[in-house]
Design an enzyme around this catalytic site. Sequence first.
Site, PDB file in Angstrom:
ATOM      1  N   LYS A  94      60.104  71.910  34.952  1.00 22.34           N
ATOM      2  CA  LYS A  94      61.048  72.408  33.913  1.00 22.34           C
ATOM      3  C   LYS A  94      61.190  71.140  32.693  1.00 22.34           C
ATOM      4  CE  LYS A  94      63.696  74.785  37.519  1.00 22.34           C
ATOM      5  NZ  LYS A  94      63.600  73.842  38.562  1.00 22.34           N
TER       6      LYS A  94
ATOM      7  N   HIS B 170      65.216  73.816  31.248  1.00 20.20           N
ATOM      8  CA  HIS B 170      65.852  73.626  32.258  1.00 20.20           C
ATOM      9  C   HIS B 170      67.410  74.206  32.078  1.00 20.20           C
ATOM     10  CE1 HIS B 170      66.138  71.004  36.098  1.00 20.20           C
ATOM     11  NE2 HIS B 170      67.158  71.890  36.261  1.00 20.20           N
TER      12      HIS B 170
ATOM     13  N   TYR C 258      63.808  66.039  38.710  1.00 15.68           N
ATOM     14  CA  TYR C 258      63.661  65.948  40.317  1.00 15.68           C
ATOM     15  C   TYR C 258      62.985  64.701  40.597  1.00 15.68           C
ATOM     16  CZ  TYR C 258      65.387  71.044  40.141  1.00 15.68           C
ATOM     17  OH  TYR C 258      65.807  72.260  39.943  1.00 15.68           O
TER      18      TYR C 258
ATOM     19  N   ASP D  45      58.775  75.083  43.161  1.00 19.04           N
ATOM     20  CA  ASP D  45      59.897  75.009  42.121  1.00 19.04           C
ATOM     21  C   ASP D  45      60.311  73.396  41.961  1.00 19.04           C
ATOM     22  OD1 ASP D  45      61.742  76.386  39.831  1.00 19.04           O
ATOM     23  OD2 ASP D  45      62.922  74.751  41.009  1.00 19.04           O
TER      24      ASP D  45
HETATM   25  P1  NDP Z   1      70.121  75.653  48.263  1.00 20.53           P
HETATM   26  O1  NDP Z   1      71.201  76.753  48.208  1.00 20.53           O
HETATM   27  O2  NDP Z   1      68.661  76.059  48.277  1.00 20.53           O
HETATM   28  O3  NDP Z   1      70.566  74.750  49.545  1.00 20.53           O
HETATM   29  C1  NDP Z   1      69.858  73.586  49.940  1.00 20.53           C
HETATM   30  C2  NDP Z   1      70.529  72.665  50.908  1.00 20.53           C
HETATM   31  O4  NDP Z   1      70.758  73.422  51.968  1.00 20.53           O
HETATM   32  C3  NDP Z   1      69.886  71.376  51.259  1.00 20.53           C
HETATM   33  O5  NDP Z   1      70.923  70.597  51.533  1.00 20.53           O
HETATM   34  C4  NDP Z   1      69.276  71.793  52.684  1.00 20.53           C
HETATM   35  O6  NDP Z   1      69.185  70.742  53.412  1.00 20.53           O
HETATM   36  C5  NDP Z   1      70.084  72.831  53.241  1.00 20.53           C
HETATM   37  N1  NDP Z   1      69.434  73.982  53.958  1.00 20.53           N
HETATM   38  C6  NDP Z   1      68.178  74.496  53.727  1.00 20.53           C
HETATM   39  N2  NDP Z   1      67.772  75.524  54.766  1.00 20.53           N
HETATM   40  C7  NDP Z   1      68.740  75.584  55.397  1.00 20.53           C
HETATM   41  C8  NDP Z   1      69.318  76.424  56.361  1.00 20.53           C
HETATM   42  N3  NDP Z   1      68.347  77.247  56.752  1.00 20.53           N
HETATM   43  N4  NDP Z   1      70.401  76.049  57.351  1.00 20.53           N
HETATM   44  C9  NDP Z   1      71.170  75.193  56.723  1.00 20.53           C
HETATM   45  N5  NDP Z   1      71.145  74.488  55.758  1.00 20.53           N
HETATM   46  C10 NDP Z   1      69.740  74.550  54.968  1.00 20.53           C
HETATM   47  O7  NDP Z   1      70.519  74.505  47.034  1.00 20.53           O
HETATM   48  P2  NDP Z   1      69.746  73.868  45.849  1.00 20.53           P
HETATM   49  O8  NDP Z   1      70.478  73.821  45.009  1.00 20.53           O
HETATM   50  O9  NDP Z   1      68.475  72.854  46.505  1.00 20.53           O
HETATM   51  O10 NDP Z   1      68.753  75.363  45.246  1.00 20.53           O
HETATM   52  C11 NDP Z   1      67.444  75.697  45.476  1.00 20.53           C
HETATM   53  C12 NDP Z   1      66.500  75.148  44.612  1.00 20.53           C
HETATM   54  O11 NDP Z   1      66.527  75.805  43.227  1.00 20.53           O
HETATM   55  C13 NDP Z   1      66.185  73.599  44.261  1.00 20.53           C
HETATM   56  O12 NDP Z   1      65.575  72.838  45.253  1.00 20.53           O
HETATM   57  C14 NDP Z   1      65.572  73.743  42.918  1.00 20.53           C
HETATM   58  O13 NDP Z   1      64.230  73.876  42.806  1.00 20.53           O
HETATM   59  C15 NDP Z   1      66.496  74.871  42.251  1.00 20.53           C
HETATM   60  N6  NDP Z   1      67.508  74.625  41.344  1.00 20.53           N
HETATM   61  C16 NDP Z   1      67.362  74.755  39.984  1.00 20.53           C
HETATM   62  C17 NDP Z   1      68.636  74.582  39.107  1.00 20.53           C
HETATM   63  C18 NDP Z   1      68.366  74.700  37.822  1.00 20.53           C
HETATM   64  O14 NDP Z   1      69.297  74.434  37.052  1.00 20.53           O
HETATM   65  N7  NDP Z   1      67.221  75.465  37.399  1.00 20.53           N
HETATM   66  C19 NDP Z   1      69.945  73.962  39.873  1.00 20.53           C
HETATM   67  C20 NDP Z   1      69.749  73.777  41.209  1.00 20.53           C
HETATM   68  C21 NDP Z   1      68.671  74.412  42.189  1.00 20.53           C
HETATM   69  P3  NDP Z   1      67.806  70.210  54.182  1.00 20.53           P
HETATM   70  O15 NDP Z   1      66.468  69.824  53.180  1.00 20.53           O
HETATM   71  O16 NDP Z   1      68.063  69.022  54.972  1.00 20.53           O
HETATM   72  O17 NDP Z   1      67.011  71.322  55.084  1.00 20.53           O
END
Ligand code: NDP
Length: 276
Positions: free
Chosen positions: A78, A111, A53, A48
């Site tokens: 998006k 988006h 991004y 995704d």
């Molecule tokens: P998430 O809830 O997926 O959390 C991501 C964060 O958690 C990162 O900082 C990551 O750091 C950390 N993390 C990942 N796995 C673990 C773990 N097992 N233990 C501890 N920390 C962890 O947040 P997002 O907001 O990134 O949401 C996921 C995806 O959804 C986005 O990447 C995007 O693709 C989508 N999205 C879409 C939106 C929209 O408006 N349509 C808005 C927001 C997100 P690290 O990388 O260092 O592991």
Amino acid sequence: MSDIKSRVKLNNEIEMPLFGLGVYLSEEGEQCIEAVDYALNEGYRLIDTASFYANEKSVGKAVRQSSILREEVFVTTKLWNSDHGYDEALFAFEKSLKKLDIDYIDLYLVHYPVPGIRPKTWKAMERIYDEGMCKSIGVSNYMSNHLQELLSVCNVPPVVNQIELSPFSYRARKATINTCLENNIVVQNYSPLTRGRKFDDPVVQELSIKYGKTPAQILLRWGLDRGFSVIPKSSNPGRISENASIFDFRLDTEEKKALEKSDEGFLVCWDPGETE
Ligand code: NDP
């Protein structure tokens, strides 16, 4: 029991993997390429991204370089808020396709429900879909009112609505989820890990101990067990693997409800509820 490659049939008969990798804040270049490459090797089949991004080039490169057949990988991108409008949307799609440098995009999402111009944008989305460069079209951050407006004017309904969900915002999103279910629109759960902000919640902790799973794994299981597609983000190989190791247990109804007890409408991202 489902597995990492399990797919759901969308309302246009195309199948989409339920589980995927989010790449928001995965840096364009080595970091994003390596994360996508690692995830594909771990069995992830949905990636995704978004033009916002600024890492579509890296996502496309990792997909092209992978030994996994293109048709087995599902790529979502998006349309950004400043690209609404008919001509603007067509142009934005072309730009994304060029950056990704793949033959087609699996799913193109609006988006955010930017006020005023949404219906025009959707007309362009339908044209993109009809021309076949994109296998499915959908929306993100659409609440019930936005969906009702779209459904009343569209020729092609959205296949997916990608919204923020966790046990801590589930009740607040119930009306939107119901509208999706009634219209055969798959709910995709973004920020499913609450970006780590609810890992200390006592019920998350209790279930984590009970199942010998991490808080992240408990939250992802909650999303799948509520019937949503989930797209956790990580750029870290260990955490990409950890997030995928959730297909050997399930939460029962009481456990899901216990997690949702402290729902106070908690969000880490946008609240489109107020958007006209
Ligand atoms: P998430 O809830 O997926 O959390 C991501 C964060 O958690 C990162 O900082 C990551 O750091 C950390 N993390 C990942 N796995 C673990 C773990 N097992 N233990 C501890 N920390 C962890 O947040 P997002 O907001 O990134 O949401 C996921 C995806 O959804 C986005 O990447 C995007 O693709 C989508 N999205 C879409 C939106 C929209 O408006 N349509 C808005 C927001 C997100 P690290 O990388 O260092 O592991």
